[in-house]
Design an enzyme around this catalytic site. Structure first.
Site, PDB file in Angstrom:
ATOM      1  CG  HIS A 111       5.002 -91.930 -15.965  1.00  0.00           C
ATOM      2  ND1 HIS A 111       5.843 -92.239 -15.664  1.00  0.00           N
ATOM      3  CD2 HIS A 111       4.225 -91.427 -16.624  1.00  0.00           C
ATOM      4  CE1 HIS A 111       6.399 -91.365 -16.998  1.00  0.00           C
ATOM      5  NE2 HIS A 111       4.554 -90.479 -17.258  1.00  0.00           N
ATOM      6  CE1 TYR A 144       2.142 -86.669 -18.543  1.00  0.00           C
ATOM      7  CE2 TYR A 144       2.459 -89.068 -17.157  1.00  0.00           C
ATOM      8  CZ  TYR A 144       2.607 -88.534 -18.384  1.00  0.00           C
ATOM      9  OH  TYR A 144       3.642 -88.122 -19.287  1.00  0.00           O
ATOM     10  CG  HIS A 151      13.487 -86.915 -17.695  1.00  0.00           C
ATOM     11  ND1 HIS A 151      12.699 -86.336 -18.566  1.00  0.00           N
ATOM     12  CD2 HIS A 151      12.966 -87.840 -16.403  1.00  0.00           C
ATOM     13  CE1 HIS A 151      11.513 -87.090 -18.071  1.00  0.00           C
ATOM     14  NE2 HIS A 151      11.594 -88.037 -17.416  1.00  0.00           N
ATOM     15  CG  PHE A 152      12.926 -87.052 -11.216  1.00  0.00           C
ATOM     16  CD1 PHE A 152      12.506 -86.310 -10.393  1.00  0.00           C
ATOM     17  CD2 PHE A 152      13.538 -88.233 -11.432  1.00  0.00           C
ATOM     18  CE1 PHE A 152      13.371 -86.607  -8.979  1.00  0.00           C
ATOM     19  CE2 PHE A 152      14.592 -88.682 -10.317  1.00  0.00           C
ATOM     20  CZ  PHE A 152      14.095 -87.696  -9.087  1.00  0.00           C
ATOM     21  CG  HIS A 153      15.669 -83.080  -9.981  1.00  0.00           C
ATOM     22  ND1 HIS A 153      16.204 -84.069  -9.704  1.00  0.00           N
ATOM     23  CD2 HIS A 153      15.068 -82.689  -8.680  1.00  0.00           C
ATOM     24  CE1 HIS A 153      15.807 -84.536  -8.627  1.00  0.00           C
ATOM     25  NE2 HIS A 153      15.464 -83.279  -7.520  1.00  0.00           N
ATOM     26  NE  ARG A 164      17.440 -91.991  -9.747  1.00  0.00           N
ATOM     27  CZ  ARG A 164      16.434 -92.424  -9.784  1.00  0.00           C
ATOM     28  NH1 ARG A 164      16.309 -93.325 -10.869  1.00  0.00           N
ATOM     29  NH2 ARG A 164      14.977 -92.132  -9.001  1.00  0.00           N
ATOM     30  NE  ARG A 165      16.719 -93.715  -6.138  1.00  0.00           N
ATOM     31  CZ  ARG A 165      15.982 -94.046  -7.058  1.00  0.00           C
ATOM     32  NH1 ARG A 165      17.297 -95.309  -7.483  1.00  0.00           N
ATOM     33  NH2 ARG A 165      15.003 -93.897  -7.644  1.00  0.00           N
TER      34      ARG A 165
END
Ligand SMILES: [Cu+2]
Lengths: 187, 540
Positions: free
Chosen positions: B215, B219, B366-368, B429-430
């Protein structure tokens, strides 16, 4: 802007900032205390909820031997489903369960990390070898649901799709009368 | 004062070249799993490609951007020639060697474990050693940033540390500590198995170690972006930072609370108990705070710029903004994507809501949106802003720059929104491909097709970006002047020690990590019989 205005503005900004800083620090300290409290008091512990199992002996004895996999109607009317994941399928590949019944899914992995996800529901858990996953579920709608492996488990991952068949409660009870473990494999 | 321009340019060029390759792989992957593509005869190629894409985008690309930008900040904000330039080059070459070493087994199909490793799957040892080299190379940068700040402080006793450098050093400390989780997993667990010293591994424990890194690494990726928000954007659009203090508090909060929250990645895992999952969920909520502070401060800073340009009224000032300025465009796009991505993130971190989308295509969406969108678009902006100072040549074609940014924003929207949707429908996913002939999956075909089109828009934008930079190396010579950072409305003359140094906050970061991770890791490590046989990738 005169020098006095500027001075006044700086005072306001400083005051706002100090308030924000105070709030932030209080929250951080509270969180730290919470984490420490939970740890020291054993109020919340991973261990009591964590169950382990030896994946290399699943087929020899214990809860996940082949004859014990599938759905079973318990004496209290609840249903327990036991399943395992291995590269690249679930056993049983088709899980049959009754509608409107509390169901406990207990599952584990025989090799690498897999995941169970039942599409159209919130049933979604990881299968980590060495550990037993338990999830409570309940279906209101009968029919077939796809159950893909949601975690990468090497080259055949895309082919790892199971199925969940939800049948009417009475029909399930009828089929369970014969005893043994139910599944819908081959049906 | 930018003396070591070659060093900084080397970092940026390597970062963006690797990014270009990984971007092309990503577009290919989306094509192959969409109904537009034909099924791969060998789906294993997909996972090789996915491993390379994730490893480059996760470890190599953002690390090099943070390092190159960090060296630039150190020299230009401190007005001091980089101390330890030879060490910096050593770190750079370690990353080059590490990246090549890792990618060879990946290309050969001997390490298709994706960038999250997934023990007990075990790949070729050179993949892991390569990743370790990349991380160790970046730790040299961490040390150099700390040393350079110390040298400056000695020469300027009591003076406020320039904001850009304060944030840069905070980011470097965050990274150093964040990387420890994955480093422990690699060194204590995976590498011994991959060289054959051990045959079993505790997969559950490995997942907890990795969540430590997984995580907070986001950041770390975010830091250059936030530094650009605060110290480049206001200057580039003719404004000022609303509050220097607020900026420092945001960076301190990231340092302290971004670390001990990774277990929300294991909500669905059987090896972590409910209690720590809940605590980590609560902590994750807290990380929204510095982002909210930042959105507030940056919007205020942008408003200042607009009012200085004659903007009036409650909202009228928005039209007074220099909308043809690429920096403002990038900021606006970044904020929109951060808004959508952040809202999705709050769902992921929610103890209950996560169940409906865990490990589905939603997460990829989300993370893209956060990393590929909000963060990377500011990496572009940073490069555009620095380029004239690094090359001594102007970036002339602003129209092309705007087109590139627009394409990236549109591409990201077209890619990620359908992903969120199919994720809600339960698409995992994946996966190398889907059987769209199955009536239960067929309704998702259209959404997946849109995503693939988005992927090609992104690829076009990425190529355009590289072209702009390459052309910038040959445009007419210009004097770009000194590289400057934004000034605050009230530029601080003195600074309380807590806002001018990192020691206290680093101590808190480490302390919180130990309270939040120490106990679960210890319990798992002491539990007998949880190690399972390794499964070697590519073994026949
Ligand atoms: Cu699987």
């Amino acid at each position: 802007m005169t020098a006095e205005d500027s001075h006044h503005g700086a005072d306001i900004a400083a005051r706002v900032e100090r308030r924000w800083a105070t709030v932030a620090v209080i929250i951080i300290v509270m969180m730290a205390v919470l984490a420490a409290f939970a740890g020291i008091h054993r109020a919340t512990m991973p261990q009591p909820r964590v169950e382990t199992t030896d994946p290399s002996r699943l087929h020899l004895s214990g809860e996940f031997v082949e004859s014990n996999l599938g759905s079973v109607l318990e004496a209290n009317g609840a249903v327990t489903v036991r399943a395992i994941g291995q590269q690249y399928s679930f056993t049983p590949a088709c899980i049959v369960v009754p509608s409107d019944t509390p169901i406990t899914l207990r599952a584990t992995s025989a090799d690498v990390v897999h995941g169970i996800l039942i599409q159209g529901t919130n049933v979604n858990t990881m299968l980590v070898p060495g550990y037993i996953s338990e999830q409570l579920m309940r279906f209101t709608r009968t029919g077939d649901y796809l159950m893909p492996c949601q975690e990468f488990c090497s080259f055949g991952h895309e082919g790892m799709w199971g199925k969940v068949r939800v049948i009417d409660k009475a029909e399930f009870a009828n089929r369970a009368k014969a005893g043994g473990r139910l599944s819908c494999v081959g049906q | 004062m930018l003396v070591n321009r070659k060093l900084i340019l080397a970092h940026f060029w390597l970062a963006f070249a690797a990014f270009g390759v990984a971007l092309a792989l990503g577009a290919w992957q989306m094509f192959i799993r969409s109904p537009l593509g034909v099924w791969l005869a060998n789906p294993e190629l997909y996972y090789r490609s996915l491993t390379a894409h994730g490893t480059v985008m996760g470890y190599v690309f953002p690390t090099l951007v943070a390092m190159g930008f960090g060296y630039a900040i150190s020299e230009s904000a401190l007005q001091q020639r980089l101390v330890g330039a030879r060490w910096a080059w050593t770190g750079f070459w370690m990353i080059v060697v590490g990246a090549v070493m890792a990618m060879i087994p990946v290309a050969l199909g001997r390490a298709s474990v994706l960038y999250t490793f997934y023990p007990p799957l075990i790949g070729n040892v050179f993949y892991y050693i390569g990743v370790v080299l990349v991380v160790v190379g970046s730790w040299i940068w961490v040390a150099l940033m700390s040393i350079n700040l110390r040298v400056w402080k000695k020469a300027n006793p009591g003076a406020p540390v320039p904001l850009a450098m304060f944030a840069n050093v905070a980011g470097s400390y965050l990274w150093a500590w964040t990387a420890v989780g994955a480093a422990l997993e690699l060194l204590l667990q995976i590498i011994p198995v991959s060289v054959g010293l051990k045959a079993t591994i505790d997969a559950g424990l490995a997942r907890v170690f990795f969540s430590w890194t997984l995580h907070a690494i986001v950041y770390f990726w975010l830091m250059p972006t936030y530094i650009a928000y605060y110290t480049i954007v206001p200057r580039a659009i003719g404004g000022r930072i609303y509050s220097d203090t607020m900026a420092r508090i945001s960076f301190i909060l990231f340092l302290v609370v971004a670390m001990p929250i990774g277990m929300h990645h294991t909500f669905a895992d059987p090896q972590v108990g409910a209690g720590f999952k809940f605590i980590h969920s609560a902590f994750t909520a807290l990380v929204a705070l510095p982002t909210l502070l930042t959105v507030f401060t940056i919007c205020a800073s942008v408003e200042i710029a607009a009012r200085l340009r004659g903007g009036r009224g409650l909202f009228g000032w928005i039209t007074a903004l220099p909308w043809d300025n690429p920096m403002l465009l990038a900021l606006a796009f970044s904020f929109v994507m951060l808004g959508f991505g952040g809202a999705g993130g709050l769902i992921n971190m929610s103890y209950q809501l996560d169940a409906s989308i865990h490990n589905t295509q939603w997460i990829t969406g989300h993370f893209h949106l956060i990393f590929g969108g909000a963060i990377v678009i500011m990496y572009f902006a940073i490069a555009y802003d620095l380029w004239p100072h690094l090359t001594g040549r102007a970036l002339a074609d602003l129209g092309m720059v705007r087109t590139q940014l627009w394409l990236w924003f549109i591409g990201m929207m077209v890619t990620t929104f359908p992903w969120h949707w199919v994720g809600i429908l339960g698409m995992p996913r994946r996966m190398a491909y889907f059987d769209f002939g199955d009536p239960a999956i067929a309704p998702q075909a259209l959404s997946v097709t849109f995503s693939a089109i988005g992927g090609f828009i992104l690829l076009t934008s990425g190529i355009l970006f590289l072209v702009i930079l390459a052309r910038g190396m040959r445009s007419p010579v210009t004097d770009a002047g000194d590289y400057q950072f934004s000034l605050a409305v009230h530029q601080p003359a003195t600074m309380p020690i807590a806002l001018n140094s990192h020691a206290l906050w680093v101590a808190l970061m480490i302390g919180l990590t130990i309270t939040n991770y120490g106990y679960p890791i210890m319990t798992l490590a002491l539990t007998e019989g949880t190690s399972v046989p390794a499964v070697y990738v590519g073994a026949q």
